[in-house]
Scaffold this active site. Sequence first.
Site, PDB file in Angstrom:
ATOM      1  N   PRO A  88      47.708  47.662  53.091  1.00 42.53           N
ATOM      2  CA  PRO A  88      48.058  46.240  53.219  1.00 42.53           C
ATOM      3  C   PRO A  88      47.006  45.465  54.017  1.00 42.53           C
ATOM      4  O   PRO A  88      46.975  44.244  53.964  1.00 42.53           O
ATOM      5  CB  PRO A  88      49.412  46.260  53.934  1.00 42.53           C
ATOM      6  CG  PRO A  88      49.593  47.640  54.456  1.00 42.53           C
ATOM      7  CD  PRO A  88      48.716  48.547  53.675  1.00 42.53           C
ATOM      8  N   GLU A 115      51.378  55.414  58.831  1.00 40.63           N
ATOM      9  CA  GLU A 115      50.710  54.219  59.354  1.00 40.63           C
ATOM     10  C   GLU A 115      49.265  54.108  58.858  1.00 40.63           C
ATOM     11  O   GLU A 115      48.519  53.242  59.316  1.00 40.63           O
ATOM     12  CB  GLU A 115      50.728  54.222  60.891  1.00 40.63           C
ATOM     13  CG  GLU A 115      52.135  54.140  61.486  1.00 40.63           C
ATOM     14  CD  GLU A 115      52.882  52.870  61.070  1.00 40.63           C
ATOM     15  OE1 GLU A 115      52.316  51.779  61.209  1.00 40.63           O
ATOM     16  OE2 GLU A 115      54.027  53.001  60.581  1.00 40.63           O
ATOM     17  N   ARG A 157      43.785  49.105  31.215  1.00 45.23           N
ATOM     18  CA  ARG A 157      43.999  48.279  30.019  1.00 45.23           C
ATOM     19  C   ARG A 157      42.782  47.426  29.672  1.00 45.23           C
ATOM     20  O   ARG A 157      42.707  46.876  28.580  1.00 45.23           O
ATOM     21  CB  ARG A 157      45.260  47.419  30.151  1.00 45.23           C
ATOM     22  CG  ARG A 157      45.186  46.370  31.198  1.00 45.23           C
ATOM     23  CD  ARG A 157      46.523  45.673  31.377  1.00 45.23           C
ATOM     24  NE  ARG A 157      46.819  44.681  30.335  1.00 45.23           N
ATOM     25  CZ  ARG A 157      46.262  43.472  30.264  1.00 45.23           C
ATOM     26  NH1 ARG A 157      45.357  43.092  31.163  1.00 45.23           N
ATOM     27  NH2 ARG A 157      46.597  42.635  29.305  1.00 45.23           N
ATOM     28  N   ASP A 172      44.947  36.685  29.058  1.00 47.06           N
ATOM     29  CA  ASP A 172      45.759  36.882  30.259  1.00 47.06           C
ATOM     30  C   ASP A 172      45.651  35.717  31.224  1.00 47.06           C
ATOM     31  O   ASP A 172      44.585  35.161  31.410  1.00 47.06           O
ATOM     32  CB  ASP A 172      45.281  38.109  31.063  1.00 47.06           C
ATOM     33  CG  ASP A 172      45.494  39.404  30.333  1.00 47.06           C
ATOM     34  OD1 ASP A 172      46.294  39.421  29.407  1.00 47.06           O
ATOM     35  OD2 ASP A 172      44.837  40.391  30.725  1.00 47.06           O
TER      36      ASP A 172
HETATM   37  N1  ADE Z   1      49.984  50.485  50.972  1.00 42.75           N
HETATM   38  C1  ADE Z   1      51.018  49.992  51.647  1.00 42.75           C
HETATM   39  N2  ADE Z   1      51.206  48.699  51.383  1.00 42.75           N
HETATM   40  C2  ADE Z   1      50.238  48.348  50.495  1.00 42.75           C
HETATM   41  C3  ADE Z   1      49.894  47.142  49.850  1.00 42.75           C
HETATM   42  N3  ADE Z   1      50.553  46.007  50.038  1.00 42.75           N
HETATM   43  N4  ADE Z   1      48.841  47.159  49.019  1.00 42.75           N
HETATM   44  C4  ADE Z   1      48.140  48.282  48.828  1.00 42.75           C
HETATM   45  N5  ADE Z   1      48.418  49.441  49.418  1.00 42.75           N
HETATM   46  C5  ADE Z   1      49.466  49.483  50.247  1.00 42.75           C
END
Ligand code: ADE
Length: 261
Positions: A88, A115, A157, A172
């Site tokens: 994230p 984590e 794809r 797309d």
């Molecule tokens: N791992 C945990 N959350 C994630 C996210 N939002 N994007 C990519 N990998 C992740």
Amino acid sequence: MRLDIISIFPEYFAPLDVSLIGKARRTGTLDVRVHDLRSWTHDRHRTVDDTPYGGGPGMVMKPEPWGEALDEVAPAGGAVPRMIVPTPSGRPFTQAMAAELAAEDWLLFACGRYEGIDSRVVAEASTRMPVSEVSLGDFVLAGGEVAVLVMVEAIGRLLPGVLGNAESVADDSFAPGAMESLLEGPVYTKPPEWRGRAVPEILLSGNHGAIARWRRDEALRRTAAHRPELLGRLDPGKLDKHDRKVLADAGFPEHGEDMAN
Ligand code: ADE
């Protein structure tokens, strides 16, 4: 294209046997190799995590199994993959990034859990291969596995021969150049009436110009409703009078203003 995926849950990747990606694997367009990170542990419990230095909640993935895994999957002195680490805290994954990754010969996905992975792993890997930390969006998954499934589908794809209809890719929402980052409008198929709901008359008219205009109107309306921030990316020089009226009616007079007047 070769894809290596390293994870503590190799069974997560069973969906890669199905549908378009499954077919691409069977025909040889995609060579997918899934590896169990625990096969590079040496203790009885096959430990892959430990407590974080500095304290805090949760566990961090240990560097040693990752180091050995990367050494074996991408040995020094040979060809070099591009490594993708879903997290994230990465850069946002976009259609443009999918297209860029689809042009690579070899991708290596490293799935973190808990984590995350000890930061020295990415630092060390970066000395011998390009590494990108990539996020799917502003939400937190329990691990990188689902993110890798998403990225592999988005990338796969785009590979030549994977989709039946090459035009589907160019059409797309977000395809570079296509519809200028407008969301796609609604689609319909037979029957012409279903549960009292008719297909919009115009789509049955055979008037291709009018149909293209209607589709653009719907795309503008849907973008205004769902993703108004995308309207700022539209090239004002490419908005005709009709576009500006549709946007003004949708509540965006600033995009709707006729620059010529
Ligand atoms: N791992 C945990 N959350 C994630 C996210 N939002 N994007 C990519 N990998 C992740």
